[in-house]
Design a protein around this motif. Sequence first.
Motif, PDB file in Angstrom:
ATOM      1  N   PHE A   8       0.842  -1.200   0.000  1.00 48.99           N
ATOM      2  CA  PHE A   8       0.000   0.000   0.000  1.00 48.99           C
ATOM      3  C   PHE A   8       0.880   1.254   0.000  1.00 48.99           C
ATOM      4  CE2 PHE A   8      -3.610  -2.483   2.218  1.00 48.99           C
ATOM      5  CZ  PHE A   8      -4.229  -2.708   1.014  1.00 48.99           C
ATOM      6  N   SER A   9       1.949   1.192   0.769  1.00 46.62           N
ATOM      7  CA  SER A   9       2.851   2.343   0.857  1.00 46.62           C
ATOM      8  C   SER A   9       3.521   2.627  -0.471  1.00 46.62           C
ATOM      9  CB  SER A   9       3.934   2.091   1.903  1.00 46.62           C
ATOM     10  OG  SER A   9       3.370   1.921   3.171  1.00 46.62           O
ATOM     11  N   GLN A  10       3.840   1.537  -1.164  1.00 44.74           N
ATOM     12  CA  GLN A  10       4.609   1.684  -2.391  1.00 44.74           C
ATOM     13  C   GLN A  10       3.734   1.989  -3.592  1.00 44.74           C
ATOM     14  OE1 GLN A  10       8.227  -0.936  -4.328  1.00 44.74           O
ATOM     15  NE2 GLN A  10       7.508  -1.332  -2.270  1.00 44.74           N
ATOM     16  N   PHE A  11       2.579   1.305  -3.677  1.00 43.71           N
ATOM     17  CA  PHE A  11       1.764   1.440  -4.879  1.00 43.71           C
ATOM     18  C   PHE A  11       0.391   2.061  -4.642  1.00 43.71           C
ATOM     19  CE2 PHE A  11       4.425  -2.421  -5.147  1.00 43.71           C
ATOM     20  CZ  PHE A  11       5.304  -2.006  -6.146  1.00 43.71           C
ATOM     21  N   ALA A  47      -3.728   0.114  -6.636  1.00 40.20           N
ATOM     22  CA  ALA A  47      -2.717  -0.587  -7.426  1.00 40.20           C
ATOM     23  C   ALA A  47      -2.124  -1.797  -6.707  1.00 40.20           C
ATOM     24  CB  ALA A  47      -1.619   0.387  -7.832  1.00 40.20           C
ATOM     25  N   THR A  48      -2.558  -2.006  -5.483  1.00 37.29           N
ATOM     26  CA  THR A  48      -2.086  -3.191  -4.766  1.00 37.29           C
ATOM     27  C   THR A  48      -3.063  -4.334  -4.990  1.00 37.29           C
ATOM     28  OG1 THR A  48      -0.890  -2.007  -3.021  1.00 37.29           O
ATOM     29  CG2 THR A  48      -1.743  -4.185  -2.481  1.00 37.29           C
ATOM     30  N   LEU A  52      -8.708  -5.515   5.232  1.00 41.46           N
ATOM     31  CA  LEU A  52      -7.248  -5.575   5.391  1.00 41.46           C
ATOM     32  C   LEU A  52      -6.688  -4.157   5.465  1.00 41.46           C
ATOM     33  CD1 LEU A  52      -4.437  -6.900   5.273  1.00 41.46           C
ATOM     34  CD2 LEU A  52      -4.708  -7.076   2.798  1.00 41.46           C
ATOM     35  N   PHE A  53      -7.138  -3.338   4.542  1.00 41.88           N
ATOM     36  CA  PHE A  53      -6.744  -1.932   4.511  1.00 41.88           C
ATOM     37  C   PHE A  53      -7.130  -1.236   5.812  1.00 41.88           C
ATOM     38  CE2 PHE A  53      -7.729   2.445   2.677  1.00 41.88           C
ATOM     39  CZ  PHE A  53      -6.403   2.839   2.678  1.00 41.88           C
ATOM     40  N   GLY A  54      -8.374  -1.480   6.217  1.00 44.96           N
ATOM     41  CA  GLY A  54      -8.886  -0.854   7.437  1.00 44.96           C
ATOM     42  C   GLY A  54      -8.038  -1.170   8.656  1.00 44.96           C
ATOM     43  N   GLU A  55      -7.595  -2.399   8.740  1.00 50.90           N
ATOM     44  CA  GLU A  55      -6.813  -2.807   9.906  1.00 50.90           C
ATOM     45  C   GLU A  55      -5.473  -2.065   9.939  1.00 50.90           C
ATOM     46  OE1 GLU A  55      -6.184  -7.050  12.130  1.00 50.90           O
ATOM     47  OE2 GLU A  55      -8.031  -6.492  11.106  1.00 50.90           O
ATOM     48  N   ILE A  56      -4.900  -1.856   8.771  1.00 55.13           N
ATOM     49  CA  ILE A  56      -3.631  -1.124   8.705  1.00 55.13           C
ATOM     50  C   ILE A  56      -3.833   0.332   9.122  1.00 55.13           C
ATOM     51  CG2 ILE A  56      -1.877  -0.252   7.117  1.00 55.13           C
ATOM     52  CD1 ILE A  56      -2.119  -2.952   5.669  1.00 55.13           C
ATOM     53  N   HIS A  87       5.727   9.584   6.644  1.00 53.99           N
ATOM     54  CA  HIS A  87       5.412   8.186   6.390  1.00 53.99           C
ATOM     55  C   HIS A  87       4.857   7.950   5.001  1.00 53.99           C
ATOM     56  CE1 HIS A  87       6.288   7.903  10.557  1.00 53.99           C
ATOM     57  NE2 HIS A  87       6.126   6.596  10.538  1.00 53.99           N
ATOM     58  N   GLN A  88       5.594   7.135   4.281  1.00 47.63           N
ATOM     59  CA  GLN A  88       5.251   6.828   2.909  1.00 47.63           C
ATOM     60  C   GLN A  88       3.779   6.428   2.775  1.00 47.63           C
ATOM     61  OE1 GLN A  88       7.305   7.399   0.494  1.00 47.63           O
ATOM     62  NE2 GLN A  88       5.802   6.769  -1.030  1.00 47.63           N
ATOM     63  N   PHE A  89       3.329   5.678   3.738  1.00 45.67           N
ATOM     64  CA  PHE A  89       1.950   5.177   3.674  1.00 45.67           C
ATOM     65  C   PHE A  89       0.929   6.318   3.631  1.00 45.67           C
ATOM     66  CE2 PHE A  89      -1.906   3.653   5.938  1.00 45.67           C
ATOM     67  CZ  PHE A  89      -2.306   2.720   5.017  1.00 45.67           C
TER      68      PHE A  89
END
Lengths: 191, 191
Positions: free
Chosen positions: A17-20, A24-25, A51-55, A95-97
């Motif tokens: 997620f941080s990278q793309f 795009a993930t 999954l996204f939500g948990e992050i 933070h990249q994310f």
Amino acid sequence: MAVNRKKLILDAAAKSFSQFGYKATTMEQVAKIANVGKGTIYTFFTNKEELFGEIVQNLIFEMKQEAEESIDVNLSFYENVHRALYRLLKYRLEHQFTIKLLQEEKEIGTPAVLEMVSKVEAEIVSYIKEKVEIAIEKGEIRKCDPELTAFMMLKIYIALIFDWEKRHKPLNKKEIAELFQLYLFKGLSKF
Amino acid sequence: MAVNRKKLILDAAAKSFSQFGYKATTMEQVAKIANVGKGTIYTFFTNKEELFGEIVQNLIFEMKQEAEESIDVNLSFYENVHRALYRLLKYRLEHQFTIKLLQEEKEIGTPAVLEMVSKVEAEIVSYIKEKVEIAIEKGEIRKCDPELTAFMMLKIYIALIFDWEKRHKPLNKKEIAELFQLYLFKGLSKF
DNA sequence: GAGTGACCAATTTGTTCATCTGGTCATTTT
DNA sequence: AAAATGACCAGATGAACAAATTGGTCACTC
């Protein structure tokens, strides 16, 4: 259980997620990074959004910690608000994310991302709100609507840090602190 | 010259821009509404963007007039700022043209529209800035950077009027006036 | 010479279709 | 038996091409 598969997946997803970005993930990508079968992801998370939500939930937790660490009981309310907000926004910037998130929000407007960004903002406001309530009780500041005040604090901060920068030379930390104090605490009125 | 063709075109374009936005308005459409050949438009305006620009220029002029009318020399600086800003934002809210503009900016992000919106905003800030400078000279408010202060005033106002509404019940005119005074003039500090 | 609309290059929009992706589940591994 | 997996599928996506539209020009009209 030799390795914590859930953590493996969370780390892999955070990385991707941080990278793309969110859109795009792909779940396959996450599975590959985590060295895990795609199906395994679905034994821990209902779907991609969860999954996204948990992050994001994790991010919120870390941000709160950052803010909490920056608070010093010996300092005034306004000083602490400034320190906490500054750290929070700096955290976001570093933070990249969060950068990817903000970028994806503006450029693509992925619904899931939009939702999460407002969630984070709401959490920040809610956090400040608590502090405002305490400050009012303690008599440190005037009586006012805590939520609206928290909301305005964040808005003023964002305006000073991000919006002003768009067309002017950025303000340094000291200037921001002084201006924040001037506009929100002292007020423009001379008396 | 039986009819003012230029005005005819400007009115037609304003009408179409208001109704369909910048992007969705075709020069042919404008020509048709204005009862004019398409080529005629190009004898008055270099291109679509310039035609648009002239209408925005007109809008800015009208907005300034609105604001100027609302100012009362007998009232305090903050009272006048509030009156002017309120009238300005109300004007924006009431005019289909500005609504369509703001909508198109957010939803499509048409470059020409983006540019014009920042132009209007810059004009508002510049206008407030003048008033701030006078107020500082007169000693009505503390010394501060006039442009930054004007910028913050607008931001705070927009936050109170537009942003807060997105997730909360809108504030009424009186509330906005009081909050504006509280946050910007009196300050949260008790002393 | 002011006004015009047919015309053109360039962009935008609509369509098609092969590829990809989120999510499932029968099968394999432990 | 429980956990893990990847082949599989329906629906989403986007690349590529075709068709339509549009901003802008200019030869011609009145």
